[in-house]
Design an enzyme around this catalytic site. Sequence first.
Site, short mmCIF file in Angstrom:
data_model
loop_
_atom_site.label_atom_id
_atom_site.label_comp_id
_atom_site.label_asym_id
_atom_site.label_seq_id
_atom_site.Cartn_x
_atom_site.Cartn_y
_atom_site.Cartn_z
N HIS A 142 0.88 -1.17 0.00
CA HIS A 142 0.00 0.00 0.00
C HIS A 142 0.91 1.22 0.00
CE1 HIS A 142 -2.85 2.91 1.77
NE2 HIS A 142 -3.82 2.10 1.42
N ASP A 219 3.02 -5.14 7.92
CA ASP A 219 1.83 -4.28 7.82
C ASP A 219 0.61 -5.19 7.92
OD1 ASP A 219 -0.32 -2.75 7.10
OD2 ASP A 219 0.51 -2.08 5.18
N GLN A 222 -4.51 -5.34 6.76
CA GLN A 222 -5.50 -6.21 6.13
C GLN A 222 -5.53 -7.62 6.70
OE1 GLN A 222 -7.75 -5.16 4.02
NE2 GLN A 222 -6.91 -3.11 3.72
N LYS A 245 -10.50 -1.02 10.51
CA LYS A 245 -10.69 -2.14 9.59
C LYS A 245 -11.13 -3.41 10.31
CE LYS A 245 -7.33 -0.44 6.23
NZ LYS A 245 -8.13 0.23 5.19
N CYS A 383 -4.81 2.59 -3.69
CA CYS A 383 -3.55 3.05 -3.10
C CYS A 383 -2.42 2.07 -3.36
CB CYS A 383 -3.70 3.31 -1.60
SG CYS A 383 -4.81 4.67 -1.24
#
Lengths: 425, 150
Positions: A142, A219, A222, A245, A383
Amino acid sequence: MAVKSMKSARGRGEAVVPLTVFSPDDIRGDFPILQTTVHGKRLAYLDNAATSQKPQAVIAAMTRFYYSQNANIHRGVYELSMEATAAYEAARECVRQFINAADFREVVFVRGATEAINLVATSWGQANVRAGDEIILSTLEHHSNIVPWQILADRVGARLRVIPINEAGELCMEEYEKLLSPRTRLVAITHVSNALGTITPVQRMVRMAHTAGALALVDGAQSVPHLPIDVRDIDCDFFVFSGHKICGPTGIGVLYCRQAILQAMPPYQGGGDMIETVTFAKTTYAPAPQKFEAGTPNISGALGLAAALDYVSGIGMDRIAGYEHQLLLYAQEKLSQVKGLKIVGTAAEKAAVISFVLSYAHPHDVGTILDGQGVAIRTGHHCCQPVMDRYGIPATARVSLAFYNTRADVDQLVQGLQTVKEVLG
Amino acid sequence: MSDLRELYQEVILDHAKHPRNFHTMPDSVRAADGHNPLCGDRLKVFVQVEDGVIRDISFTGSGCAISTASASMMTESLKGRSLVEAQAIFESFHDLLTTGDHADRDEELLGKLAVFGGVREFPVRVKCATLAWHTLQAALKGSAEPVKTE
């Protein structure tokens, strides 16, 4: 996917949640927004990779704070302030448990995954990355896991190296191996691609980074909402995610950082709450995590996040992962029957994200027409312009599922694509 | 559905599928790049001006139905127009998309472009419809910077 994650849950000595059949119908009533209509149609919310919907429990926790608990934290000697402080620190402990960190002091509250990465790039990065050093990223990242490193690299004269992906959207591991060198300071890698859904082999990648003498940042923006997470199992040095999220509010997120590294890092922002003593001659800093939480933090956000983590834990992340995987298979099957539709990103290990293009319609037109049918999806580059460039396309339409989605949502999407065909085909 | 039909009118779909004046021009001609980072639309507008009149105009690139049709219909409506007329058409077109206000709108100048009136009901798509027009303005001004609408 689900099998692997169950193993990690066992690994931390917790009772494995019995895999009773999960039915979204049992919990959809917890989400006020799912009862609403859009353009007179039932809402099929399929943009969960952008943000998730909030259950009543989260909304109530935040409302309760402002109704009956609101006070600033950490220095008040009165009852309300002490209560607010206790609630805020309990939220930190809740996060620690959720990601299985060793110590609550390894959990820093930030605005979101983006701020967490910026914090690491600014604080750890400027103290540890020198001219000629290298930071390894991947094509899947991202923009929030690219741009902070670019800024750092420009500032200190370091170099970014990029792990390519294959046609399926999987990382080329042999290329990764070649990129690792004594110059590598950090490997910063997404756990789940927001654009394609690819689940990356983070454990193995972290191990390889460590062997090369580098640190590793994962990261988890997600992955946290969709897979059980154990940061000690992954063995990464930094792990970041956003609250919104995973059914939490916006404006709150988490940086997990291994204790020894975090305590040695210089401050990110200066201000109140992050100090021990201040004189005009010299300031000494509070120990982490306070050192990295300058100013009044997002207290209601932290409480909302804790309520969200409690909520999904109540269902069980294993059950969520298992159910979403079944729904993914159903959606892929249904979409593969749509004429002219091509799925972009077909990794063997995938979270419930489906990016696609239609031969006869631009994603943006698809999004507008689906909206008219009550179906909310995302269209654009997500993104992730490097991913789009890799496939030579300007944009995709992206469906991202959550545990409260149903087969009816998928059917409504497929029905909506019929309308797209009628209008544009 | 009625709003959708209003947006994706036959004329618009026809131009989206079969864009007119869809080709490059020699390097000597004025040109500018336009980019809508929101949806990834990219196009390039070429314009040849002689004595204050648009002698020829064309475009290339890829985009959604709305931006492609708008670019295509823009080239059709502006070819042979004076720069003053072109500016008036642009202003009328812009009003059509953004306000319900008819005061400054010249329906006669707009002609076929009036089919874009439906875009007004879809505010996030207004940028798609105006991308080619902003790009043209940049080409006329000789701007080297790519135009961005977001």
